[in-house]
Design a protein around this motif. Sequence first.
Motif: not given
Length: 189
Positions: A20-47
């Motif tokens: 949804x948003x990416x900040x990528x610079x010499x200090x590292x990378x931060x990404x924002x992701x969204x899931x449509x329902x909490x049950x998808x959280x575990x698979x997403x963090x593992x991936x």
Amino acid sequence: MSKDRVIIYEEADADPRADVLVIDNEHGRTRVRAVPEPGQLAGLVRQLADEGADRFELCGGFGAVWQAEARRVLGEGTPVGAIYYGFESLASIASYKARFEAGEVLAEAFLIVHEGADPGSDRVVRHRDEGGRTTLVAVPDLAAAAEVAAEMAGELQLIELYGGRRPDDAEPVIRAAVDAGVPVGMSAF
């Protein structure tokens, strides 16, 4: 400091594979992701961990149960934080939750501390079909987070602060927003 951090929140009809948003610079990378329902959280963090993500922060809508689930999936070596609210925000966060569950149109902001970020250009606004919006704003430091919170507080019903090292890092944002009745949550690990 994390070199590849991911922030995850819940949004109807979201594609968890898309940033949804990416900040990528010499200090590292931060990404924002969204899931449509909490049950998808575990698979997403593992991936994402398999792809190199080394720190996770979860939206306040997930809470301790889903934070614990993510920690089980990732093991003790990967930090997993979640947004929590201090005593000063309890009444207003309870009001927000009730209004959200009643279907009221609400607006919230996620302030994301990432060194070198530009709050003018590192910003995404997600409008919901039923009304309301989520604004994601990356800021270079806590002082900038407080400035953005003060500027936006009049149009928001919720602020979440990501990227602090300790819960008390949220103090300047809390001072900028809570007097306006806006609850402020901060990451705790």
